[in-house]
Design a protein around this motif. Structure first.
Motif, PDB file in Angstrom:
ATOM      1  N   ALA A 261     -82.318 -91.795 -11.454  1.00 51.39           N
ATOM      2  CA  ALA A 261     -82.349 -92.417 -10.139  1.00 51.39           C
ATOM      3  C   ALA A 261     -81.944 -91.450  -9.058  1.00 51.39           C
ATOM      4  O   ALA A 261     -82.515 -91.440  -7.996  1.00 51.39           O
ATOM      5  CB  ALA A 261     -81.405 -93.610 -10.105  1.00 51.39           C
ATOM      6  N   LEU A 262     -80.958 -90.647  -9.325  1.00 51.65           N
ATOM      7  CA  LEU A 262     -80.492 -89.748  -8.286  1.00 51.65           C
ATOM      8  C   LEU A 262     -81.518 -88.677  -7.990  1.00 51.65           C
ATOM      9  O   LEU A 262     -81.591 -88.166  -6.884  1.00 51.65           O
ATOM     10  CB  LEU A 262     -79.178 -89.100  -8.728  1.00 51.65           C
ATOM     11  CG  LEU A 262     -78.110 -90.143  -9.027  1.00 51.65           C
ATOM     12  CD1 LEU A 262     -76.873 -89.487  -9.564  1.00 51.65           C
ATOM     13  CD2 LEU A 262     -77.809 -90.942  -7.807  1.00 51.65           C
ATOM     14  N   PHE A 263     -82.308 -88.337  -9.000  1.00 49.61           N
ATOM     15  CA  PHE A 263     -83.363 -87.338  -8.793  1.00 49.61           C
ATOM     16  C   PHE A 263     -84.279 -87.767  -7.665  1.00 49.61           C
ATOM     17  O   PHE A 263     -84.518 -87.042  -6.713  1.00 49.61           O
ATOM     18  CB  PHE A 263     -84.117 -87.189 -10.105  1.00 49.61           C
ATOM     19  CG  PHE A 263     -85.072 -86.047 -10.135  1.00 49.61           C
ATOM     20  CD1 PHE A 263     -86.229 -86.149 -10.856  1.00 49.61           C
ATOM     21  CD2 PHE A 263     -84.817 -84.884  -9.454  1.00 49.61           C
ATOM     22  CE1 PHE A 263     -87.109 -85.090 -10.902  1.00 49.61           C
ATOM     23  CE2 PHE A 263     -85.688 -83.842  -9.489  1.00 49.61           C
ATOM     24  CZ  PHE A 263     -86.837 -83.946 -10.214  1.00 49.61           C
ATOM     25  N   GLY A 264     -84.804 -89.014  -7.769  1.00 45.76           N
ATOM     26  CA  GLY A 264     -85.670 -89.490  -6.707  1.00 45.76           C
ATOM     27  C   GLY A 264     -84.891 -89.845  -5.450  1.00 45.76           C
ATOM     28  O   GLY A 264     -85.317 -89.572  -4.339  1.00 45.76           O
ATOM     29  N   ALA A 265     -83.705 -90.466  -5.640  1.00 43.30           N
ATOM     30  CA  ALA A 265     -82.944 -90.908  -4.478  1.00 43.30           C
ATOM     31  C   ALA A 265     -82.458 -89.730  -3.656  1.00 43.30           C
ATOM     32  O   ALA A 265     -82.454 -89.758  -2.434  1.00 43.30           O
ATOM     33  CB  ALA A 265     -81.767 -91.762  -4.931  1.00 43.30           C
TER      34      ALA A 265
ATOM     35  N   ALA B  21     -86.643 -98.563  -6.686  1.00 43.74           N
ATOM     36  CA  ALA B  21     -87.799 -99.298  -7.197  1.00 43.74           C
ATOM     37  C   ALA B  21     -88.689 -98.391  -8.037  1.00 43.74           C
ATOM     38  O   ALA B  21     -89.221 -98.809  -9.065  1.00 43.74           O
ATOM     39  CB  ALA B  21     -88.585 -99.901  -6.036  1.00 43.74           C
ATOM     40  N   LEU B  22     -88.868 -97.144  -7.609  1.00 43.15           N
ATOM     41  CA  LEU B  22     -89.657 -96.200  -8.395  1.00 43.15           C
ATOM     42  C   LEU B  22     -88.943 -95.842  -9.685  1.00 43.15           C
ATOM     43  O   LEU B  22     -89.563 -95.734 -10.747  1.00 43.15           O
ATOM     44  CB  LEU B  22     -89.942 -94.949  -7.568  1.00 43.15           C
ATOM     45  CG  LEU B  22     -90.741 -93.843  -8.267  1.00 43.15           C
ATOM     46  CD1 LEU B  22     -92.085 -94.368  -8.754  1.00 43.15           C
ATOM     47  CD2 LEU B  22     -90.944 -92.661  -7.323  1.00 43.15           C
ATOM     48  N   VAL B  23     -87.630 -95.675  -9.620  1.00 41.70           N
ATOM     49  CA  VAL B  23     -86.857 -95.389 -10.825  1.00 41.70           C
ATOM     50  C   VAL B  23     -87.012 -96.520 -11.834  1.00 41.70           C
ATOM     51  O   VAL B  23     -87.166 -96.290 -13.032  1.00 41.70           O
ATOM     52  CB  VAL B  23     -85.376 -95.177 -10.465  1.00 41.70           C
ATOM     53  CG1 VAL B  23     -84.518 -95.063 -11.720  1.00 41.70           C
ATOM     54  CG2 VAL B  23     -85.224 -93.948  -9.605  1.00 41.70           C
ATOM     55  N   MET B  24     -86.972 -97.767 -11.370  1.00 40.40           N
ATOM     56  CA  MET B  24     -87.109 -98.920 -12.257  1.00 40.40           C
ATOM     57  C   MET B  24     -88.454 -98.940 -12.969  1.00 40.40           C
ATOM     58  O   MET B  24     -88.570 -99.458 -14.071  1.00 40.40           O
ATOM     59  CB  MET B  24     -86.942-100.211 -11.456  1.00 40.40           C
ATOM     60  CG  MET B  24     -85.544-100.450 -10.919  1.00 40.40           C
ATOM     61  SD  MET B  24     -84.377-100.896 -12.202  1.00 40.40           S
ATOM     62  CE  MET B  24     -84.930-102.554 -12.581  1.00 40.40           C
TER      63      MET B  24
END
Length: 697
Positions: free
Chosen positions: A9-13, A73-76
């Protein structure tokens, strides 16, 4: 649609935080957005996005039916392939060729009718040629995905006649960065024992910025609830055939890659360059002894200058060069090598207001050379050149009504190499002039209700394989023969939707219709042939169905529903509910027969609960049976799947952490997508659980 992991998640966030182009969790009435606040109970400001793919003017209210997925949302949704990650969004399904291969399908259209872009330009591969060829992008490296449903040929060419999927990253930093930040994550589990990890570091001094990322994923054979072959396929196999049970043979794989990029930023723009590499080695689920080894190098250059003096207020330039190769290894020996290398460049200029009109225009140039050498030499080596001009104008007639009009002219040339003395002898160069026009309107009925309508005329030039194919294609069990006299594909498409947006509550209901005058697709001739196209009797080992490309009148129509509502909010407690549904009907107008690989009616119900650092998400998907299939296809059964994810966020010093556990297909259903060419020999994964943790600093 499987619920994707909460890993990474942190990668995208983190990458998201570095870009003002589209804030995490952004949403708008003009686009069907999967917002960050709707996943795992996360919180955060909801801001209107700049939807760069659908409109170069930076509008938030778009007449085109669009979807943007980013942040949590993308991570999910993140999964093993780009197609699986996006599968289940309104109008979007996936091809699938085992757990590691999946290319997005939009409204029943796939292959060369869907344009896959990286940061707005092509990154060439071979995924549109064959369903067993993976898209060389890992969802771990993506910051945001933008999807345009319906024709996007106006901006991106005739091969966007069905839509566009644009993946966006921050490998060329677009905004100033001060200091050094990073992210790291790891996960384990799933139906194929997936071990995945990724890391990213970005830094800068306020002017110069850099980006470095790397990812790695390793999987075993995918576990399934029962037999790999469907009951219908087992009956056709005969009583003496071996029947794999519990897992899909040769469905394991490993892929890894990374990128480095740098840019110089200033108050009114940026300029930068990046390089990314991708390697993969995975099995073919249709051929136990076949492995595919893939490598892609991609160099990108991008720049944007804003607030210019004179009639042009903004210039944006994007360039990408790709060198792609994959080898198909049969029993340890290379049988076929596919290569695709070339470049694409786009220059967009936004002009200042002229009377009531705001607009942009641009030029796009691309050239790529594709070759297939060896046992499956389907096509001759062919160079495709494309030069195009496009423009888009908008007029805000009243505060409630906005109109748009655009056009595109492009010249496409396909030039095969001299193939004298081969089975491609006589393949000659073809030239096409293609044009596209579109008009759209948005009318706000009230501050929260709006109606959107679009109509478009689009043309697509045939691809090299539709013109020149002449060879065996074991992945689909066909011997493909192109149509050297094929003409342009022409379509008229319309969209009409009703939209609602009020704070966190958003919904849309839309219908679409497309009529093709010359829809190019392959049709089986009824003959069984060998690898040299010589007829063989039924029952012959390795016999192939002979198929030819031809144009027919076709129509696509359907419905798309999407809505998310905040039903309860009190203090730290938040509860949201969602509903998504779509249906596509596609047929040959001449015969009335259905077109192949069309997903059935699908509905998704989801619920989110958030309480402080805790989050929970549940998703129930039901797909109806698909009996509308061509005569030589087998129908698919209905299925219902349940997915649940739990997450917890915490801090250790200055490091933010996310821990999660996720369960997919908890009903352990035998899931076979109607859109998959291997649905009767390779179902989707069975019940699985994944755990992981990620942190940023």
């Amino acid at each position: 649609m499987p619920l994707a992991p909460l890993p990474l998640a942190l990668f995208g966030a983190f990458a998201h935080a570095q870009s003002t182009l589209a804030p995490a969790g952004a949403s708008s009435a003009a686009s069907s957005n999967v917002s960050a606040s709707a996943s795992s109970g996360t919180t955060g400001a909801t801001l209107a996005p700049v939807f760069v793919t659908a409109n170069p003017l930076g509008e938030t209210d778009l007449s085109s039916p669009t979807t943007s997925v980013s942040g949590d949302a993308l991570v999910m949704r993140s999964a093993n392939s780009l197609g699986e990650t996006l599968n289940g969004l309104p109008g979007v399904s996936t091809t699938t060729y085992g757990p590691l291969v999946g290319r997005p399908i939009i409204r029943g259209m796939d292959g060369d009718r869907i344009r896959l872009l990286q940061n707005g330009v092509a990154a060439y591969d071979a995924s549109s040629l064959s369903y067993d060829h993976a898209v060389p992008q890992d969802p771990l490296s993506i910051e945001r995905v933008e999807i345009v449903r319906g024709p996007a040929a106006l901006l991106y060419g005739g091969n966007a006649i069905g839509g566009v999927v644009n993946t966006i990253d921050n490998r060329i930093p677009r905004e100033a960065i001060t200091g050094v930040t990073g992210a790291i994550d790891a996960s384990y589990g799933g139906a194929n024992d997936a071990r995945a990890g990724a890391a990213q570091v970005e830094g800068g001094n306020g002017q110069f910025a850099f980006h470095v990322d790397a990812f790695d994923r390793d999987t075993s054979n995918q576990r399934i609830p029962g037999y790999a072959h469907s009951a219908q396929q087992r009956a056709a196999d005969g009583p003496d055939a071996d029947q794999p049970y519990g897992s899909i043979p040769n469905s394991d794989g490993r892929w890894h890659g990374g990128a480095v990029g740098t840019s110089y930023t200033w108050a009114d723009g940026y300029a930068g360059i990046s390089y990314n590499g991708y390697d993969a080695n995975y099995g073919s689920v249709a051929e136990d002894d076949v492995r595919l080894r893939m490598h892609q190098d991609h160099v990108a250059i991008a720049s944007e200058v804003r607030n210019l003096q004179g009639p042009i207020s903004q210039l944006k330039f994007d360039f990408g060069y790709t060198d792609y190769e994959h080898r198909e290894i049969d029993n340890g020996e290379t049988s076929t090598t596919f290569r695709n290398h070339g470049y694409e460049a786009r220059l967009e200029a936004r002009h200042k207001k002229i009377g009531p009109f705001e607009g942009a225009f641009g030029v796009q140039v691309s050239q790529n050379t594709f070759s297939a050498l060896g046992d499956e030499a389907l096509v001759p080596t062919t160079t495709t050149t494309n030069v195009a001009l496009f423009g888009l104008e908008e007029w805000k007639v009243t505060p409630a009504l906005k109109l748009s009009l655009g056009g595109r002219l492009e010249h496409v040339k396909l030039d095969p190499v001299d193939s004298s003395g081969t089975k491609f002898d006589g393949s000659s160069a073809r030239d096409f002039n293609a044009g596209s026009l579109s008009a759209g309107a948005i009318y706000k009925l009230t501050p929260v209700w709006a109606v959107s309508a679009n109509v478009a005329y689009t043309e697509r030039a045939p691809t090299f394989y539709e013109l020149y194919a002449n060879g065996p294609h074991d992945a689909t069990g066909q011997y493909l023969i192109g149509n050297p006299n094929a003409q342009k594909e022409k379509a008229i498409s319309t969209d009409l939707s009703l939209r609602y947006e009020n704070g966190p509550n958003k919904a849309s209901a839309g219908v679409f219709y497309s009529r093709f005058r010359n829809y190019l697709t392959e049709y089986n001739t009824g003959r069984l042939v060998d690898d040299s196209d010589t007829p063989v009797p039924a029952g012959t080992d390795d016999a192939l169905n002979e198929a030819v490309y031809r144009g027919v009148p076709a129509e696509f129509y359907g419905i798309e529903l999407d809505g998310h509502w905040r039903v309860y909010e009190h203090g730290p407690h938040r509860v949201s509910l969602g509903l998504t549904a779509d249906y596509t009907h596609a047929r040959n107008v001449d015969t009335g027969s259905p077109l192949p690989r069309i997903s059935p009616l699908r509905t998704t119900l989801d619920a989110d609960y958030g309480y402080g650092p805790f989050g929970a998400h549940a998703e129930l998907v039901h797909a109806w049976a698909q009996h509308r299939v061509p005569e030589d296809d087998l129908p698919t059964a209905s299925y219902t799947t349940l997915a649940v994810a739990l997450s917890y966020k915490f801090h250790v010093g200055k490091t933010n952490w996310l821990a999660y556990v996720r369960g997919d297909n908890l009903t352990n259903q035998d899931v076979r997508f109607a859109s998959s060419v291997v649905r009767d020999i390779a179902p989707e994964g069975g019940r699985s659980v994944m755990i992981g943790m990620r942190g940023d600093f």
